[in-house]
Design a protein around this motif. Structure first.
Motif, PDB file in Angstrom:
ATOM      1  N   ALA A 204     -32.261  -6.648   7.204  1.00  0.00           N
ATOM      2  CA  ALA A 204     -31.874  -5.660   6.384  1.00  0.00           C
ATOM      3  C   ALA A 204     -30.857  -6.255   5.492  1.00  0.00           C
ATOM      4  O   ALA A 204     -29.890  -6.823   5.722  1.00  0.00           O
ATOM      5  CB  ALA A 204     -31.438  -4.563   6.982  1.00  0.00           C
ATOM      6  N   ALA A 205     -31.178  -6.228   4.245  1.00  0.00           N
ATOM      7  CA  ALA A 205     -30.093  -6.555   3.159  1.00  0.00           C
ATOM      8  C   ALA A 205     -30.436  -6.167   1.804  1.00  0.00           C
ATOM      9  O   ALA A 205     -31.691  -5.637   1.658  1.00  0.00           O
ATOM     10  CB  ALA A 205     -30.496  -8.205   3.053  1.00  0.00           C
ATOM     11  N   PRO A 206     -29.616  -6.081   0.983  1.00  0.00           N
ATOM     12  CA  PRO A 206     -29.871  -5.533  -0.511  1.00  0.00           C
ATOM     13  C   PRO A 206     -30.831  -6.576  -1.322  1.00  0.00           C
ATOM     14  O   PRO A 206     -30.611  -7.590  -0.903  1.00  0.00           O
ATOM     15  CB  PRO A 206     -28.354  -5.723  -1.205  1.00  0.00           C
ATOM     16  CG  PRO A 206     -27.490  -5.785  -0.149  1.00  0.00           C
ATOM     17  CD  PRO A 206     -27.844  -6.406   0.985  1.00  0.00           C
ATOM     18  N   ALA A 207     -31.637  -6.067  -2.020  1.00  0.00           N
ATOM     19  CA  ALA A 207     -32.616  -6.878  -2.874  1.00  0.00           C
ATOM     20  C   ALA A 207     -32.478  -6.353  -4.342  1.00  0.00           C
ATOM     21  O   ALA A 207     -32.581  -5.338  -4.710  1.00  0.00           O
ATOM     22  CB  ALA A 207     -34.014  -6.933  -2.270  1.00  0.00           C
ATOM     23  N   TYR A 208     -32.223  -7.311  -5.180  1.00  0.00           N
ATOM     24  CA  TYR A 208     -32.002  -6.919  -6.814  1.00  0.00           C
ATOM     25  C   TYR A 208     -32.912  -7.769  -7.489  1.00  0.00           C
ATOM     26  O   TYR A 208     -32.773  -9.027  -7.445  1.00  0.00           O
ATOM     27  CB  TYR A 208     -30.560  -7.184  -7.139  1.00  0.00           C
ATOM     28  CG  TYR A 208     -30.232  -6.178  -8.306  1.00  0.00           C
ATOM     29  CD1 TYR A 208     -29.402  -4.814  -8.326  1.00  0.00           C
ATOM     30  CD2 TYR A 208     -30.657  -6.804  -9.677  1.00  0.00           C
ATOM     31  CE1 TYR A 208     -29.139  -4.366  -9.533  1.00  0.00           C
ATOM     32  CE2 TYR A 208     -30.465  -6.171 -10.963  1.00  0.00           C
ATOM     33  CZ  TYR A 208     -29.680  -4.940 -10.771  1.00  0.00           C
ATOM     34  OH  TYR A 208     -29.542  -4.267 -11.999  1.00  0.00           O
ATOM     35  N   GLN A 306     -39.902  -7.230   9.928  1.00  0.00           N
ATOM     36  CA  GLN A 306     -39.839  -6.378   8.781  1.00  0.00           C
ATOM     37  C   GLN A 306     -38.652  -6.914   7.912  1.00  0.00           C
ATOM     38  O   GLN A 306     -37.515  -7.140   8.620  1.00  0.00           O
ATOM     39  CB  GLN A 306     -39.539  -4.981   9.411  1.00  0.00           C
ATOM     40  CG  GLN A 306     -39.337  -3.925   8.224  1.00  0.00           C
ATOM     41  CD  GLN A 306     -38.875  -2.527   8.769  1.00  0.00           C
ATOM     42  OE1 GLN A 306     -38.195  -1.849   8.173  1.00  0.00           O
ATOM     43  NE2 GLN A 306     -39.496  -2.247   9.979  1.00  0.00           N
ATOM     44  N   PHE A 307     -38.663  -6.469   6.610  1.00  0.00           N
ATOM     45  CA  PHE A 307     -37.571  -6.633   5.601  1.00  0.00           C
ATOM     46  C   PHE A 307     -37.341  -5.168   5.226  1.00  0.00           C
ATOM     47  O   PHE A 307     -38.126  -4.697   4.783  1.00  0.00           O
ATOM     48  CB  PHE A 307     -37.942  -7.618   4.624  1.00  0.00           C
ATOM     49  CG  PHE A 307     -36.495  -7.587   3.453  1.00  0.00           C
ATOM     50  CD1 PHE A 307     -35.388  -8.193   3.735  1.00  0.00           C
ATOM     51  CD2 PHE A 307     -36.675  -6.982   2.258  1.00  0.00           C
ATOM     52  CE1 PHE A 307     -34.440  -7.794   3.208  1.00  0.00           C
ATOM     53  CE2 PHE A 307     -35.580  -6.968   1.586  1.00  0.00           C
ATOM     54  CZ  PHE A 307     -34.400  -7.531   1.590  1.00  0.00           C
ATOM     55  N   ALA A 308     -36.112  -4.695   5.296  1.00  0.00           N
ATOM     56  CA  ALA A 308     -35.502  -3.417   5.075  1.00  0.00           C
ATOM     57  C   ALA A 308     -34.658  -3.734   3.950  1.00  0.00           C
ATOM     58  O   ALA A 308     -33.660  -4.231   3.938  1.00  0.00           O
ATOM     59  CB  ALA A 308     -34.946  -2.743   6.263  1.00  0.00           C
ATOM     60  N   LEU A 309     -34.912  -3.082   2.818  1.00  0.00           N
ATOM     61  CA  LEU A 309     -34.361  -3.402   1.420  1.00  0.00           C
ATOM     62  C   LEU A 309     -33.242  -2.261   1.359  1.00  0.00           C
ATOM     63  O   LEU A 309     -33.507  -1.025   1.218  1.00  0.00           O
ATOM     64  CB  LEU A 309     -35.392  -3.165   0.213  1.00  0.00           C
ATOM     65  CG  LEU A 309     -35.055  -3.488  -1.139  1.00  0.00           C
ATOM     66  CD1 LEU A 309     -36.311  -3.768  -1.974  1.00  0.00           C
ATOM     67  CD2 LEU A 309     -34.243  -2.318  -1.633  1.00  0.00           C
ATOM     68  N   TYR A 310     -32.197  -2.664   1.273  1.00  0.00           N
ATOM     69  CA  TYR A 310     -30.833  -2.046   0.936  1.00  0.00           C
ATOM     70  C   TYR A 310     -30.982  -1.639  -0.531  1.00  0.00           C
ATOM     71  O   TYR A 310     -30.842  -2.339  -1.272  1.00  0.00           O
ATOM     72  CB  TYR A 310     -29.648  -2.350   1.250  1.00  0.00           C
ATOM     73  CG  TYR A 310     -29.263  -2.350   2.727  1.00  0.00           C
ATOM     74  CD1 TYR A 310     -28.781  -1.074   3.289  1.00  0.00           C
ATOM     75  CD2 TYR A 310     -29.049  -3.553   3.528  1.00  0.00           C
ATOM     76  CE1 TYR A 310     -28.276  -1.002   4.582  1.00  0.00           C
ATOM     77  CE2 TYR A 310     -28.905  -3.341   4.701  1.00  0.00           C
ATOM     78  CZ  TYR A 310     -28.302  -2.318   5.312  1.00  0.00           C
ATOM     79  OH  TYR A 310     -27.819  -2.019   6.632  1.00  0.00           O
TER      80      TYR A 310
END
Length: 332
Positions: A204-208, A306-310
């Protein structure tokens, strides 16, 4: 690879529900929220609306903890949602950071966390469990299912995740650290007699998404401060050069001065100036869609499921849509 969207439950709750609906239309299968009762609105109330207005999305906290609710209440809440909407919840859980500290309490011990995971799972799935010396069961639960995914960074927490959890949540997207931590979790699982491959790995991490990297970094720098708060705990427990925590984690927090939870997880957090661009780039996903695809493929090779988008930044809808149109199709 699955994809999740992570939000804070800021009012109005209708906006949170709307973004989750948008995410499901774009191929996201999981809807996560923070869980700190003082800082944000109560997530379990909002989960009911999300589940009502989506068809397949699985929802849960990233993360709850064993201290802010009694365990039978947590289990009953999940079990009720599952009974209403068909086993579409997941329990992300950890020791408790913002939820506990804002209320003047210390995070839970790992021993208490391990016990809570077993009890909450058993009760939510209809089995009897021991709660403070009392044998309890939720007699109305039928065919309940509640996966428990544990958030962890330090060696003892990673070992506990491998021993007891159904999934492991790692809140950063650095391939080097991901490889190190996934290996630790799977080794602990094997040592406990479990199948290491049975543990779901969630990063899980921010994605911009965009070409203006300077702006993207400023929108996501808060994340390095949030992770640094956990790293500071590890340094106080294990020491700066213990060898038990990678120096890639510990080195960057030397200039850290403190942390004000009133700005927790927000782009305007003034306590994150110490976070260098290198850490933002390593921990987050920034840049045009292809940069996201390339990094996610590398994480998938390391076993990430899984990638969890902040989405705590000024381009939430654009990130959700870009993932739906370009990133998710490339990883499915």
């Amino acid at each position: 690879m699955d994809f999740g969207l992570v939000l804070q439950t800021d009012p109005p709750a209708s906006a949170v529900v709307g973004l989750m609906r948008r995410a499901e239309r774009n191929g996201f299968r999981y809807g996560w929220t923070f869980d700190s009762a003082v800082l944000w609105q109560e997530p379990f109330v909002i989960y009911s609306r999300i589940l009502e207005h989506t068809t397949k999305m699985t929802v849960g906290p990233m993360v709850t903890n064993p201290g802010t609710r009694t365990w039978e209440v947590t289990a009953s809440t999940f079990a009720t949602l599952n009974d209403m909407y068909g086993n579409r919840t997941v329990c992300g859980i950890g020791r408790g950071d913002s939820a506990m500290r804002v209320a003047g309490r210390k995070p839970n011990t790992l021993a208490r966390l391990g016990e809570a995971m077993d009890v909450i799972r058993d009760l939510a799935e209809g089995r009897e469990a021991d709660v403070d010396g009392q044998r309890l069961r939720l007699p109305w639960v039928k065919n309940g299912k509640l996966p428990i995914w544990m958030a962890a960074y330090g060696p003892k927490a990673l070992a506990l995740a491998g021993e007891k959890a159904d999934g492991f949540i790692l809140q950063l997207a650095d391939p080097f650290l991901t490889e190190w931590m996934v290996k630790a979790v799977r080794t602990a699982a094997a040592d406990a007699g479990r199948d290491p491959a049975s543990i779901t790995i969630c990063v899980a991490a921010p994605a911009y998404v965009g070409d203006d990297l300077a702006h993207a970094r400023e929108q996501c720098r808060w994340f390095g401060g949030m992770v640094g708060n956990h790293v500071a705990d590890l340094v106080s427990r294990y020491g700066e050069h213990s060898g038990l925590v990678p120096e890639a984690l510990t080195e960057y927090i030397k200039a850290r001065q403190g942390y004000d939870y009133s700005h927790h997880g927000r782009t305007d957090n003034p306590d994150t100036a110490f976070v260098p661009d290198e850490i933002v780039d390593r921990f987050c996903l920034l840049g045009p869609p292809q940069a996201h695809i390339d990094k996610l493929k590398a994480l998938r090779e390391l076993g990430v499921d899984q990638f969890a988008l902040y989405a705590m930044h000024d381009a939430r809808e654009a990130a959700i849509d870009a993932y739906g149109q370009q990133v998710i199709p490339a990883l499915r």
